[in-house]
Write a protein that holds these residues in place. Sequence first.
Motif, mmCIF file in Angstrom:
data_model
loop_
_atom_site.group_PDB
_atom_site.id
_atom_site.type_symbol
_atom_site.label_atom_id
_atom_site.label_comp_id
_atom_site.label_asym_id
_atom_site.label_seq_id
_atom_site.Cartn_x
_atom_site.Cartn_y
_atom_site.Cartn_z
ATOM 1 N N PHE A 45 0.891 -1.135 0.140
ATOM 2 C CA PHE A 45 -0.053 -0.017 -0.285
ATOM 3 C C PHE A 45 0.824 1.288 -0.082
ATOM 4 O O PHE A 45 0.178 2.434 -0.506
ATOM 5 C CB PHE A 45 -0.959 -0.052 1.448
ATOM 6 C CG PHE A 45 -2.207 -1.244 1.741
ATOM 7 C CD1 PHE A 45 -1.728 -1.560 0.216
ATOM 8 C CD2 PHE A 45 -2.996 -1.437 2.157
ATOM 9 C CE1 PHE A 45 -3.034 -3.088 -0.107
ATOM 10 C CE2 PHE A 45 -3.439 -2.082 2.416
ATOM 11 C CZ PHE A 45 -3.829 -2.941 1.708
ATOM 12 N N TYR A 48 0.653 3.767 -3.049
ATOM 13 C CA TYR A 48 -0.277 3.133 -4.120
ATOM 14 C C TYR A 48 -0.832 4.486 -4.044
ATOM 15 O O TYR A 48 -1.385 4.601 -3.470
ATOM 16 C CB TYR A 48 -0.541 2.257 -3.721
ATOM 17 C CG TYR A 48 -1.572 1.304 -4.838
ATOM 18 C CD1 TYR A 48 -1.050 0.399 -5.469
ATOM 19 C CD2 TYR A 48 -2.875 2.296 -4.170
ATOM 20 C CE1 TYR A 48 -2.056 0.293 -6.893
ATOM 21 C CE2 TYR A 48 -3.807 1.600 -5.309
ATOM 22 C CZ TYR A 48 -3.654 1.050 -6.518
ATOM 23 O OH TYR A 48 -4.798 0.820 -7.086
ATOM 24 N N TYR A 51 -0.553 7.308 -1.306
ATOM 25 C CA TYR A 51 -0.708 6.217 0.472
ATOM 26 C C TYR A 51 0.198 6.513 1.061
ATOM 27 O O TYR A 51 0.818 5.571 0.568
ATOM 28 C CB TYR A 51 -2.239 4.580 0.084
ATOM 29 C CG TYR A 51 -2.133 4.022 2.040
ATOM 30 C CD1 TYR A 51 -3.215 5.545 1.783
ATOM 31 C CD2 TYR A 51 -1.580 3.355 2.525
ATOM 32 C CE1 TYR A 51 -3.356 5.027 3.377
ATOM 33 C CE2 TYR A 51 -2.234 3.586 3.643
ATOM 34 C CZ TYR A 51 -2.823 4.071 4.378
ATOM 35 O OH TYR A 51 -3.877 3.468 5.164
ATOM 36 N N CYS A 56 -3.456 0.335 6.637
ATOM 37 C CA CYS A 56 -5.160 1.218 6.306
ATOM 38 C C CYS A 56 -5.634 0.460 7.775
ATOM 39 O O CYS A 56 -5.662 -0.944 8.576
ATOM 40 C CB CYS A 56 -5.766 0.611 5.378
ATOM 41 S SG CYS A 56 -5.035 0.884 4.399
ATOM 42 N N HIS A 65 -9.537 2.246 4.868
ATOM 43 C CA HIS A 65 -8.380 3.252 4.167
ATOM 44 C C HIS A 65 -7.515 4.466 5.419
ATOM 45 O O HIS A 65 -7.225 5.311 5.113
ATOM 46 C CB HIS A 65 -8.999 4.218 3.417
ATOM 47 C CG HIS A 65 -9.329 3.514 1.411
ATOM 48 N ND1 HIS A 65 -9.316 3.712 0.761
ATOM 49 C CD2 HIS A 65 -7.852 1.900 1.531
ATOM 50 C CE1 HIS A 65 -9.181 2.513 -0.155
ATOM 51 N NE2 HIS A 65 -9.117 1.928 0.393
ATOM 52 N N ASP A 82 -6.245 -3.637 7.698
ATOM 53 C CA ASP A 82 -5.670 -3.860 6.470
ATOM 54 C C ASP A 82 -4.742 -4.191 5.846
ATOM 55 O O ASP A 82 -3.948 -2.829 6.203
ATOM 56 C CB ASP A 82 -6.524 -2.885 5.464
ATOM 57 C CG ASP A 82 -6.666 -3.687 3.847
ATOM 58 O OD1 ASP A 82 -5.854 -4.503 3.178
ATOM 59 O OD2 ASP A 82 -7.952 -3.373 3.279
ATOM 60 N N ASP A 93 -3.558 -9.892 -0.660
ATOM 61 C CA ASP A 93 -4.189 -8.432 0.687
ATOM 62 C C ASP A 93 -4.678 -9.302 1.151
ATOM 63 O O ASP A 93 -5.993 -9.688 1.260
ATOM 64 C CB ASP A 93 -4.534 -8.015 -1.156
ATOM 65 C CG ASP A 93 -5.374 -6.089 -0.492
ATOM 66 O OD1 ASP A 93 -5.881 -6.073 1.026
ATOM 67 O OD2 ASP A 93 -6.499 -5.827 -0.955
ATOM 68 N N HIS A 156 -11.717 -6.817 -5.563
ATOM 69 C CA HIS A 156 -10.995 -7.070 -6.943
ATOM 70 C C HIS A 156 -10.715 -8.520 -7.433
ATOM 71 O O HIS A 156 -9.896 -8.939 -6.036
ATOM 72 C CB HIS A 156 -10.184 -6.127 -6.359
ATOM 73 C CG HIS A 156 -9.303 -5.796 -5.585
ATOM 74 N ND1 HIS A 156 -8.309 -6.470 -5.760
ATOM 75 C CD2 HIS A 156 -9.422 -5.456 -3.712
ATOM 76 C CE1 HIS A 156 -7.103 -6.367 -4.311
ATOM 77 N NE2 HIS A 156 -8.149 -5.775 -3.174
ATOM 78 N N LEU A 162 -2.032 -4.880 -7.638
ATOM 79 C CA LEU A 162 -3.137 -5.156 -5.999
ATOM 80 C C LEU A 162 -4.204 -5.073 -6.502
ATOM 81 O O LEU A 162 -5.246 -6.110 -6.129
ATOM 82 C CB LEU A 162 -2.316 -4.390 -5.676
ATOM 83 C CG LEU A 162 -3.040 -3.559 -4.133
ATOM 84 C CD1 LEU A 162 -2.923 -4.743 -3.384
ATOM 85 C CD2 LEU A 162 -2.523 -2.312 -3.945
ATOM 86 N N HIS A 163 -4.190 -4.058 -7.056
ATOM 87 C CA HIS A 163 -5.774 -4.329 -7.749
ATOM 88 C C HIS A 163 -6.369 -4.381 -9.086
ATOM 89 O O HIS A 163 -5.692 -3.424 -10.240
ATOM 90 C CB HIS A 163 -6.715 -2.407 -7.823
ATOM 91 C CG HIS A 163 -6.054 -2.236 -6.188
ATOM 92 N ND1 HIS A 163 -6.552 -0.984 -6.059
ATOM 93 C CD2 HIS A 163 -7.050 -3.053 -5.540
ATOM 94 C CE1 HIS A 163 -6.073 -1.326 -4.561
ATOM 95 N NE2 HIS A 163 -6.816 -2.271 -4.255
ATOM 96 N N GLU A 189 -13.869 -8.318 -0.140
ATOM 97 C CA GLU A 189 -13.689 -7.587 0.957
ATOM 98 C C GLU A 189 -15.152 -6.995 1.078
ATOM 99 O O GLU A 189 -14.937 -5.296 0.892
ATOM 100 C CB GLU A 189 -12.285 -7.048 1.168
ATOM 101 C CG GLU A 189 -12.094 -5.755 -0.834
ATOM 102 C CD GLU A 189 -11.432 -4.775 -0.781
ATOM 103 O OE1 GLU A 189 -10.853 -4.507 0.710
ATOM 104 O OE2 GLU A 189 -10.309 -5.168 -1.334
ATOM 105 N N TRP A 206 -8.195 10.263 2.045
ATOM 106 C CA TRP A 206 -7.908 9.121 1.831
ATOM 107 C C TRP A 206 -8.919 8.307 3.111
ATOM 108 O O TRP A 206 -9.359 7.298 2.405
ATOM 109 C CB TRP A 206 -6.738 7.925 2.895
ATOM 110 C CG TRP A 206 -5.986 8.360 1.603
ATOM 111 C CD1 TRP A 206 -4.193 9.112 1.811
ATOM 112 C CD2 TRP A 206 -5.618 7.612 0.529
ATOM 113 N NE1 TRP A 206 -4.006 8.877 0.380
ATOM 114 C CE2 TRP A 206 -4.303 7.583 0.046
ATOM 115 C CE3 TRP A 206 -6.119 5.985 0.119
ATOM 116 C CZ2 TRP A 206 -3.840 7.061 -1.601
ATOM 117 C CZ3 TRP A 206 -5.880 5.587 -1.202
ATOM 118 C CH2 TRP A 206 -5.139 6.200 -2.280
HETATM 119 N N1 MF3 Z 1 -6.951 -3.789 0.973
HETATM 120 C C1 MF3 Z 1 -7.940 -2.529 -0.069
HETATM 121 C C2 MF3 Z 1 -7.991 -2.032 -1.186
HETATM 122 O O1 MF3 Z 1 -8.143 -2.933 -1.868
HETATM 123 C C3 MF3 Z 1 -6.491 -1.126 0.498
HETATM 124 C C4 MF3 Z 1 -5.945 -0.658 -0.201
HETATM 125 S S1 MF3 Z 1 -5.427 0.748 0.674
HETATM 126 C C5 MF3 Z 1 -4.193 1.745 -0.889
HETATM 127 O O2 MF3 Z 1 -8.150 -0.912 -1.698
HETATM 128 F F1 MF3 Z 1 -3.625 2.079 0.062
HETATM 129 F F2 MF3 Z 1 -3.455 0.566 -1.367
HETATM 130 F F3 MF3 Z 1 -4.888 1.951 -2.091
#
Ligand code: MF3
Length: 236
Positions: A45, A48, A51, A56, A65, A82, A93, A156, A162-163, A189, A206
């Motif tokens: 994170f 990212y 952030y 989080c 967040h 998180d 994650d 996601h 990550l996403h 989630e 955030w």
């Molecule tokens: N689990 C959250 C998500 O997938 C946490 C993201 S925090 C961030 O969005 F900082 F990476 F945005």
Amino acid sequence: MAGACRIAAETLKLVCDMARPGIKTLNLNRAAEAYIIEKGAKPAFKGYRGYPATLCVSVNEGVIHGIPNSRALKDGDVLSVDVGVLIDGFYGDSARTVIIGEGTAETIRLVEVTHAALHAGLGQAVAGNRLSDISSAIQQVVESNGFSVVRDFVGHGIGRRLHEDPQIPNYGKPGKGPLLKAGMTFAIEPMVNTGSADVRILPDRWTAVTVDGKPSAHFEHTVAVTENSPNILTKL
Ligand code: MF3
Ligand code: CO
């Protein structure tokens, strides 16, 4: 991904075991970051989209967040933690909500129901199902218990980023969306509010909090779809 997810799970355990009245969320963040780096991994994170932290940490009306700070936790706080981890090019994650000291009947039920909703969703992550079977199972558990599903944030896909697609809402009719296949990996989630589903973002840009100020909970696992039972990669 199993490696990244194991470190994420271990970090969450470390932090949740440390969480008690008097401790500052910044201290939890420091311990998490040290652990992840000691394992040769990177906090996913931090940095990212700007952030600023490894964790989080969302307290009480905090939904997700929340940025770690120097305020001490107190008895009865609902703490959602998180964490994301990157190692060898893959992400994990995971999130968990714990009550600091003694909860109320309502906060205890909130945490139990949110956890049950996550596991209902995970149970639908099997080959042959449709994506929205996960969403629908989560919504059913939450709403049948009188709580509300946050709609402004979603689960996601996850893997080398990550996403990834697809987005996974925590509500919806079953039987819609892509067909699930073995090898797909998702971060599921649910975010669940005791009152209204509505959230707003604080001026720090955030922290998401409930509009009515009532408590919220968040649980997340990274899971791999298989032909049989889902492989929950962030379970210790
Ligand atoms: N689990 C959250 C998500 O997938 C946490 C993201 S925090 C961030 O969005 F900082 F990476 F945005
Ligand atoms: Co996530």
